[in-house]
Write an enzyme that holds these catalytic residues in place. Sequence first.
Site, PDB file in Angstrom:
ATOM      1  N   ASN A  26       1.659   4.930   0.741  1.00 25.17           N
ATOM      2  CA  ASN A  26       1.178   5.848   1.778  1.00 25.17           C
ATOM      3  C   ASN A  26       1.508   7.304   1.438  1.00 25.17           C
ATOM      4  OD1 ASN A  26       1.603   3.116   3.107  1.00 25.17           O
ATOM      5  ND2 ASN A  26       0.608   4.228   4.759  1.00 25.17           N
TER       6      ASN A  26
ATOM      7  N   THR B 141       0.845  -1.198   0.000  1.00 26.01           N
ATOM      8  CA  THR B 141       0.000   0.000   0.000  1.00 26.01           C
ATOM      9  C   THR B 141       0.878   1.244   0.000  1.00 26.01           C
ATOM     10  OG1 THR B 141      -0.123   0.011   2.421  1.00 26.01           O
ATOM     11  CG2 THR B 141      -1.913  -1.095   1.224  1.00 26.01           C
TER      12      THR B 141
ATOM     13  N   GLU C 260      -4.206   4.486   2.389  1.00 27.91           N
ATOM     14  CA  GLU C 260      -3.303   3.445   1.888  1.00 27.91           C
ATOM     15  C   GLU C 260      -3.830   2.893   0.574  1.00 27.91           C
ATOM     16  OE1 GLU C 260      -1.106   0.956   4.817  1.00 27.91           O
ATOM     17  OE2 GLU C 260      -3.017   1.071   5.861  1.00 27.91           O
TER      18      GLU C 260
END
Length: 148
Positions: free
Chosen positions: A30, A28, A80
């Site tokens: 960020n 993910t 995310e």
Amino acid sequence: MLAYLPFFIEGEVVQGFGRGSKDLGCPTANYPRDVAKSLPSDIKPGVYYGWAQVDSNSVYKMVVNIGWCPFYQNKEMSIETHVLHQFDKDFYGSLLKICIVGYLRPEKNFNSLDELIYAIKQDIENAHKELDSDNAMKLKTHSFFTKN
Ligand code: ADP
Ligand code: RBF
Ligand code: MG
């Protein structure tokens, strides 16, 4: 559709919390804290789907988890983004643009990693279906992605 959708966000990709998303087969990307602060104040936490673009390259489908962040005493949100594309390498430091198109589900507490992985697989399937609709496809070519 929720009143604040579609919602557009852009910012630098930074190091996340190292909670091992890659180990879930689901890295993910960020954003820095100030980007999350620009979210609508009434945004519903949960899992959303939409479009993502790294450094003005192709626009891909994505799923994004928007949640209250335990690392900031649950007072700030984290964003995310898991892009539904296999990249050759990491893209920390790149500009990530996302268009949040629709809401999938609230964030849940799972009893095991397997359950979380299964839920994310379902999210990805649902995102694929939703993003094939004409209305969603229009946002893929939105000027947000084509104008630099
Ligand atoms: P972190 O805790 O630093 O966010 P992750 O395990 O979540 O670590 O991995 C995220 C990083 O993986 C992203 O910042 C990006 O550089 C890289 N990455 C590679 N492929 C993808 C993808 N398909 N979607 C999102 N990030 C990806
Ligand atoms: N973590 C949760 O605890 N509950 C969730 O419902 C949840 N949903 C997610 C959905 C998506 C699409 C993604 C990419 C991650 C999700 N996560 C969820 C994982 C969370 O963002 C974080 O990366 C993990 O908690 C790391 O172990
Ligand atoms: Mg991450």
